[in-house]
Design a protein around this motif. Structure first.
Motif: not given
Ligand code: HGY
Ligand code: MN
Ligand code: MN
Length: 421
Positions: A23-25, A52-54, A100-106, A109-110
């Motif tokens: 999902s992160l990717d 929209t994806l989320f 980065g890809r993970y700041d906030g997004v982790l 999506l977690a």
């Protein structure tokens, strides 16, 4: 789901780390940076696409969506007692321009992975669980940071938020309407039983200490001070040095003062200028105007206050020496935050039960949790990031760290949401 004794054991209650990583990717493909990170700035078309994806992922997991007038998204997983105040999991999908890809997004999506996992495991809870995407956490495009969670917490008004402008003069409110994500809920109407935010540390401590989990007890306080220096445009060649009223020189001296003041307040104090503009910004014109933003932070309120007052005195002296006009406008602020002791205990207990190495830590970065802590019991969980690097496209974590953080989130949230046996 339970062992012979019927007890929920850590061994059999874990998330699907590969699904989280995937999902992160997939989310990172939306608003990609130029060097492998992300550029999904708030209220851009890329932000809208990521939202929209989320939404689709969450609705595929049986969740229902609510959106407030600041565009914050609330994805609800029902509990057996729908009238109970829900447990919230939240963070942000917007990124820095070279983020980065993970700041906030982790953290967002977690939350989704947690719901996917409890559905797989057939786990029901008394309380509903709501996974949240807070609008404009970063404050990169529209200052200040944590804007929508600040409105939710009653710290700033909707009018203030809607009026914020980006570098091109576009208004937050107009951009939110343009992407079609302004909801109808009044921000702050929702009642929160407990709020959990999983986030990468964005600093070097956990990795250096060899710990998988950060149990976040406090968050640093912050001042963002926007400085405008006014001098006089003039020719860089023919104007004698003694006649110059050089706003660029003033900015340089104040930036040096910011660093010196932070160093004089050690330990646990930081200061920098990350955004600066000279006008007219022409090679052969002495800049008659300089606009830049100072970022001071400390977990110690007295130090935070002292750095701001020292800077105001020294900046005025520098401006006076150079004949410059000066204006200092606070454009962001929050005091140091103490997170909820009971929830901190739940996080620490979950990490211990799961056998993950862990330590107490203070958050160096600001987060939506820092504002939500004003209106509900709130806590954060952190995972390491490689070299402590963040707000950089090279930001990196391991899938093991992501899964460990999500496992702790799962157990701590279920503790708060109360499993129905
Ligand atoms: O500025 C911060 O600490 C956060 O990344 N918005
Ligand atoms: Mn963040
Ligand atoms: Mn950030």
């Amino acid at each position: 789901m339970s062992d012979a004794s019927g007890m929920m054991t850590a061994a059999n209650m874990t998330v699907d780390g590969d699904r989280l990583w995937d999902s992160l990717d997939q989310m990172a493909q939306i608003g990609p940076g130029i060097a492998g990170g992300s550029n999904r700035q708030t209220l851009t078309d890329a932000d809208a696409e990521g939202r929209t994806l989320f939404q689709r992922w969450c609705e595929d997991a049986g969740m229902t969506m609510g959106v407030d007038r600041m565009g914050s998204m609330f994805m609800r997983h029902e509990g057996t007692e729908p009238d109970l105040d829900p447990v919230y999991i939240g963070s942000h999908l917007d990124t820095q321009p070279t983020g980065g890809r993970y700041d906030g997004v982790l953290g967002v999506l977690a939350g989704l992975e947690m719901i996917r996992s409890i559905r797989d495991l057939g786990i029901r809870t008394r309380r509903p669980i709501v996974v949240t995407n807070w609008t404009n956490e970063e404050g990169a495009r529209f200052a200040p940071a944590m804007l929508a969670s600040g409105v939710f917490a009653g710290v700033v008004t909707e009018d203030y938020a809607n009026s914020r402008q980006d570098a091109d003069g576009k208004r937050f409110g107009d951009e939110l309407d343009r992407i079609g994500w302004r909801g109808t809920e009044a921000p702050g109407d929702r009642k929160i039983h407990a709020m959990f935010e999983l986030h990468i540390e964005q600093g070097p401590i956990l990795e250096a200490e060899g710990k998988q989990i950060g149990v976040v007890t406090h968050g640093q306080g912050l001042w963002w001070l926007q400085v405008t220096l006014t001098g006089k445009d003039a020719h860089t060649g023919s104007t004698p040095m003694a006649m110059r009223v050089n706003a660029g020189l003033g900015m340089a001296r104040i930036i040096e003062a910011v660093d010196r003041i932070a160093m004089e307040h050690q330990p646990d104090a930081v200061g920098a200028v990350g955004q600066a503009n000279l006008f007219p910004n022409s090679r052969n014109v002495i800049p008659g105007k300089a606009v830049f933003c100072i970022d001071f932070r400390s977990p110690d309120l007295d130090k935070l206050t002292s750095m701001r007052s020292r800077l105001e005195v020294e900046a005025a002296e520098i401006a006076n020496e150079l004949g410059l006009g000066i204006e200092i406008e606070p454009v962001g602020h929050f005091d140091p935050v103490t997170f909820d002791a009971d929830l901190v205990g739940k996080v620490r207990g979950a990490a211990a039960k799961l056998g993950y190495s862990h330590m107490d830590i203070v958050s160096g970065a600001g987060h939506d949790a820092c504002w939500i802590a004003k209106v509900a019991p709130t806590v954060m969980i952190m995972c390491p990031c490689e070299g402590g690097l963040s707000h950089n496209e090279a930001e990196a974590i391991t899938s093991d760290w992501a899964r460990a953080g999500c496992d702790v989130l799962l157990h701590a949230v279920l503790d708060a949401a109360e499993i129905v046996r």
